[in-house]
Design an enzyme around this catalytic site. Sequence first.
Site, mmCIF file in Angstrom:
data_model
loop_
_atom_site.group_PDB
_atom_site.id
_atom_site.type_symbol
_atom_site.label_atom_id
_atom_site.label_comp_id
_atom_site.label_asym_id
_atom_site.label_seq_id
_atom_site.Cartn_x
_atom_site.Cartn_y
_atom_site.Cartn_z
ATOM 1 C CG ASP A 12 -1.601 1.244 1.534
ATOM 2 O OD1 ASP A 12 -2.274 1.750 0.631
ATOM 3 O OD2 ASP A 12 -1.464 1.762 2.671
ATOM 4 C CG ASP A 14 -1.821 7.921 1.139
ATOM 5 O OD1 ASP A 14 -0.736 8.370 0.744
ATOM 6 O OD2 ASP A 14 -2.903 8.466 0.893
#
Length: 248
Positions: A12, A14
């Site tokens: 991922d 963020d």
Amino acid sequence: MSARKNILYLFDVDGTLTKPRQIISQDFKKFLLEKVKPAVSIGLVSGSDYAKIVEQMDGEETANQFDHVFCENGVVHYQQGQLKSTQSILNYIGEETLQRVINFALGYMAKLQLPAKRGNFVEFRSSMINICPVGRSCSQEERKEFSRFDIEHQVRAKFVEALQSEFKNTKLKFALGGQISVDVFPVGWDKTYCLQHVEKFSEIHFFGDKTTVGGNDYEIYNDSRTVGHRVTSPDDTKEQLKQCLNIE
């Protein structure tokens, strides 16, 4: 140098490789490309579009060094800057349902009293709709302020519940997106969508921070095809990588 293992480390963006909507640190970028990539294949999977991912990776040159870049939960797939596949939420659900969602969301958000409201409340992407109560044009400080307010008052969680109730008879799913928004996408178009493109790997490790129910990392973190790693920050991701690969 020995050949890389047939293993993919999927990240991922963020809260995992970067602070929310920030650029990856030079130190972490060097660590990923010089320490992690020689050992295993590396990939990105994010709800953001390609332009935002490139920005957060400090430019296209860095983004292109990842073996796979999966944008918008993996429904848009890039390799070395080349678009490999894409899908359209508009074609999938149709204009009528799309407008119903947007109209409901705008009406719901109009009733919210928040610390701040700015612009760009609904962002239409290829594979999803991103809805943001504070507005995506908020400043970094306003983003942090809303995040603190959201943690206390569960603004987005209640919004997701309202959307789920209103559109329970559609093929749509609703999840917390990043730090300030809600993602709307067809059932099955969560981050597990990307896994169909990486079946050649003997192991797939996923690193993400929004891994609890309602978070947009939940499905892929818990998928039987992945080894899930819950992280709390880029620094935590780095430390877990050192342990996994036995590197410094």
